[in-house]
Design an enzyme around this catalytic site. Structure first.
Site, PDB file in Angstrom:
ATOM      1  CD  GLU A  98     -13.542  13.711   7.434  1.00 43.02           C
ATOM      2  OE1 GLU A  98     -13.259  13.694   8.652  1.00 43.02           O
ATOM      3  OE2 GLU A  98     -13.345  12.747   6.673  1.00 43.02           O
ATOM      4  CG  HIS A 125       4.493   0.455   0.063  1.00 41.89           C
ATOM      5  ND1 HIS A 125       5.641   0.276   0.796  1.00 41.89           N
ATOM      6  CD2 HIS A 125       3.655   1.186   0.844  1.00 41.89           C
ATOM      7  CE1 HIS A 125       5.507   0.871   1.971  1.00 41.89           C
ATOM      8  NE2 HIS A 125       4.310   1.429   2.022  1.00 41.89           N
ATOM      9  CB  ILE A 160      -7.910   1.139   3.660  1.00 38.74           C
ATOM     10  CG1 ILE A 160      -9.264   0.689   3.111  1.00 38.74           C
ATOM     11  CG2 ILE A 160      -6.991   1.575   2.531  1.00 38.74           C
ATOM     12  CD1 ILE A 160      -9.206  -0.495   2.164  1.00 38.74           C
ATOM     13  CB  CYS A 165       4.692  31.642   9.032  1.00 38.30           C
ATOM     14  SG  CYS A 165       4.472  29.861   9.215  1.00 38.30           S
TER      15      CYS A 165
END
Length: 485
Positions: free
Chosen positions: A31, A49, A335, A441
């Site tokens: 990655e 879906h 995809i 934060c």
């Protein structure tokens, strides 16, 4: 030497890694970013879906329905939020009613259950805030909503726990075919492998074209979204779609699993594979188009906007197959939507292709179960008090908007494939996702990251790479200025 290298740690790559970890294989996920879920998988609608939209007979239709049917059981095994809320696809013209019937027939051919055409009164009974122009709707009860981050992270963690290696900040530069398998050249050195799973999103065609004479072409399609505060979350009860067009399913309005309201996306084809900037024109289009299906959307409650890229292959279908002139190279390309829904089934299909090629032994130690980060809000008051007695960090609230404790952030950092950046913590815990968008934060989260990772505050990033948040302390900068003078 690896049996399988997977390029990309989005939902497709993580699903493939999890399914392949069922076998005795040496597997590595490469990655280029600092974490899983940093591309298309982190910036989408979060919709599971039902499967009525895809063309019958297409791979997209087959895997959409299979993935949708798998999602409930998968959410139990991997402990991520999924709600089967159903969807309404609405029309605002008489001609649109005929289109709804065509979609229903298409869905029935695809194997979608429970599809029903509603007249205006039936639709309004389910969704009182539908616009005055809505005439009818297609109801799909099997549709749902899921947290895309938590789905992706859960599959990756489970793969890791079952023996898959993950190498982050590792960019693939080139792929060379050799007599047996491939050499993958990366920014962190070369890796050899027998098989490659190409799950690289909008870059999948680039890697395919390195090894094959039969070229793929992917167009990045940008979708811009607006996210509204949780106080707007009850404006709709289901996911509301307009009639789909050639560019996709159009602008939708939906709750998220965490109670916000999400509106979008647009559909703009780009050349730039990194073009995720939002635009005034895009967000205005989201505002106008959403109002055609749902009225009175409280857009003054928008807390953030974002954009994601969908990988549109020229054939307009998923490409999942071993490349004919590059044996062992398995494409998982194109995809686009409904890729998130289809991802569990995509993982199974990829694993079947690899299994047929390598004939691996079953991994007897495979464990399909993963426990997610503890959510104290799901405990009773007594259970929560007992938790805080045992672990006081769960009583220290870091993110006020989402009420996220130090304990949850520590879990996010310390768990398998733990968070290393502000966005890594955000995707795992929602710290920083609330109304103030980390305005309060972030310094406190950075202090925890610095302490846990053993690095200075200056080294903490928003999302890896060069996205550092601090250049130095005021005192240090002042001293350097005095010395310069």
């Amino acid at each position: 030497m690896y049996d399988v290298i997977i390029i990309g740690a989005g939902v497709s790559g993580a699903a493939a890694a999890r399914e392949l970890s069922r076998y005795r294989l040496k597997i590595c996920v490469l990655e280029r970013e600092e974490d899983v879920c940093c591309g298309t998988s982190k910036a989408n609608s979060g919709i599971a879906h039902s499967g009525y939209d895809a063309e019958p007979g297409s791979l997209m239709a087959e895997l959409n329905v299979k993935g949708s049917n798998m999602m409930g059981q998968l959410s139990k095994e991997l402990d991520f939020p999924f709600k089967q809320t159903g969807s309404l696809t609405v029309c605002t013209t008489e001609n649109g009613i005929a289109m709804l019937h065509k979609l229903r027939e298409r869905g029935l051919k695809n194997g979608v259950e429970g599809l029903r055409i509603l007249d205006r009164e039936e639709a309004l009974a389910m969704e009182p805030n539908l616009s005055d122009q809505v005439l009818a709707a297609l109801y799909a009860p099997t549709a749902g909503i899921v947290c895309p981050f938590e789905l992706n992270i859960a599959m990756a963690e489970n793969a890791y726990n079952n023996g898959v290696e993950f190498k982050f900040d590792t960019e693939v530069k080139n792929i060379r075919k050799q007599e047996k398998g491939f050499v993958v050249e990366t920014s962190k050195g070369d890796f050899e492998t027998g098989c490659i799973v190409n799950a690289a999103g909008v870059y999948a065609d680039v890697f395919h074209n390195m090894v094959s004479e039969k070229k793929l072409h992917i167009t990045p399609r940008k979708g811009e979204y607006m996210l509204l505060d949780k106080s707007a979350g009850a404006h709709v009860n289901h996911t509301i779609f307009a009639l789909p067009n050639k560019s996709g399913k159009g602008v939708l309005i939906t709750q998220t699993v965490h109670g916000n309201l999400l509106v979008g996306p647009t559909a703009t084809d780009l050349e730039d594979r990194e073009g995720t900037a939002t635009t005034a024109e895009g967000l205005e289009a989201v505002s106008v188009k959403s109002g055609r299906t749902v009225k009175d959307i409280p857009l003054r409650k928008v807390i953030t906007s974002f954009a994601g890229l969908r990988a549109i292959e020229d054939g307009m279908d998923f490409v999942i197959e071993e490349v004919e002139d590059a044996p062992g190279f398995i494409d998982c390309a194109g995809i686009a939507s409904p890729g998130l829904t289809s991802s569990p089934a995509i993982g199974c299909m990829v694993a079947d292709i690899v299994k047929e090629k390598l004939h691996p032994e079953v991994n007897p130690d495979f464990d399909p179960v993963r426990k997610g980060i503890l959510d104290p809000s799901e405990l009773s008051l007594e259970e929560r008090n007992e938790l805080i007695k045992r672990s006081p960090e769960y009583g220290n609230i870091i993110c006020r908007c989402e009420m996220i404790s130090e304990g949850e952030i520590l879990d996010a950092i310390r768990r398998p494939l733990g968070a290393k950046s502000l966005d890594g913590v955000k995707r795992r815990t929602r710290a920083g996702m609330g109304r103030c968008q980390s305005g309060f934060c972030s310094p406190r989260t950075m202090e925890i990251l610095s302490r846990e990772l053993g690095i200075s505050m200056e080294e903490i990033t928003k999302t890896g790479g060069a996205s550092r948040l601090i250049e130095g302390t005021n005192k240090k900068i002042a001293e350097e200025g005095e010395n310069h003078e």
